[in-house]
Design a protein around this motif. Structure first.
Motif, short mmCIF file in Angstrom:
data_model
loop_
_atom_site.label_atom_id
_atom_site.label_comp_id
_atom_site.label_asym_id
_atom_site.label_seq_id
_atom_site.Cartn_x
_atom_site.Cartn_y
_atom_site.Cartn_z
N ILE A 161 1.72 7.22 2.12
CA ILE A 161 2.86 7.78 1.37
C ILE A 161 3.84 6.67 1.02
O ILE A 161 4.29 6.55 -0.12
CB ILE A 161 3.55 8.90 2.18
N THR A 162 4.16 5.84 2.01
CA THR A 162 5.10 4.74 1.78
C THR A 162 4.54 3.75 0.76
O THR A 162 5.27 3.29 -0.13
CB THR A 162 5.42 4.03 3.11
N ALA A 163 3.27 3.42 0.86
CA ALA A 163 2.64 2.51 -0.11
C ALA A 163 2.74 3.09 -1.52
O ALA A 163 3.07 2.38 -2.47
CB ALA A 163 1.19 2.24 0.26
N GLY A 164 2.48 4.37 -1.65
CA GLY A 164 2.58 5.03 -2.97
C GLY A 164 3.99 4.94 -3.53
O GLY A 164 4.19 4.67 -4.72
N GLN A 165 4.98 5.14 -2.67
CA GLN A 165 6.38 5.04 -3.12
C GLN A 165 6.72 3.62 -3.54
O GLN A 165 7.41 3.40 -4.54
CB GLN A 165 7.32 5.52 -2.01
N LEU A 166 6.22 2.63 -2.80
CA LEU A 166 6.46 1.24 -3.17
C LEU A 166 5.80 0.90 -4.51
O LEU A 166 6.38 0.19 -5.33
CB LEU A 166 5.94 0.30 -2.07
N PHE A 167 4.60 1.42 -4.73
CA PHE A 167 3.91 1.15 -6.00
C PHE A 167 4.62 1.80 -7.18
O PHE A 167 4.60 1.27 -8.28
CB PHE A 167 2.44 1.57 -5.95
N GLU A 168 5.26 2.92 -6.96
CA GLU A 168 6.07 3.51 -8.03
C GLU A 168 7.18 2.55 -8.43
O GLU A 168 7.48 2.39 -9.62
CB GLU A 168 6.70 4.84 -7.58
N ASP A 169 7.79 1.89 -7.45
CA ASP A 169 8.87 0.94 -7.72
C ASP A 169 8.37 -0.33 -8.40
O ASP A 169 9.10 -0.95 -9.16
CB ASP A 169 9.60 0.57 -6.43
N ILE A 170 7.13 -0.73 -8.12
CA ILE A 170 6.57 -1.93 -8.74
C ILE A 170 6.40 -1.71 -10.25
O ILE A 170 6.63 -2.61 -11.04
CB ILE A 170 5.22 -2.32 -8.10
#
Length: 56
Positions: free
Chosen positions: A17-26
């Protein structure tokens, strides 16, 4: 930094979940040929990873 979770399944779910949120920010900023990783450890320091490779 860290969060206590009840088991490995909960840790995996939180990490993805956290990785997905970080990728949204990228937002397109991960370039081909770049490796991205998140390290997840338990209280004993045993390592699990979420690893993303982008190929050119």
């Amino acid at each position: 930094m860290g969060e206590n979770l009840p088991d490995k399944d909960a840790a995996w779910k939180e990490a993805t979940i956290t990785a997905g949120q970080l990728f949204e920010d990228i937002d397109g900023g991960l370039k081909p040929g770049v490796e991205w990783r998140m390290k997840v450890t338990d209280e004993a320091g045993n390592l699990g990873r979420v690893l993303i490779n982008s190929y050119s």
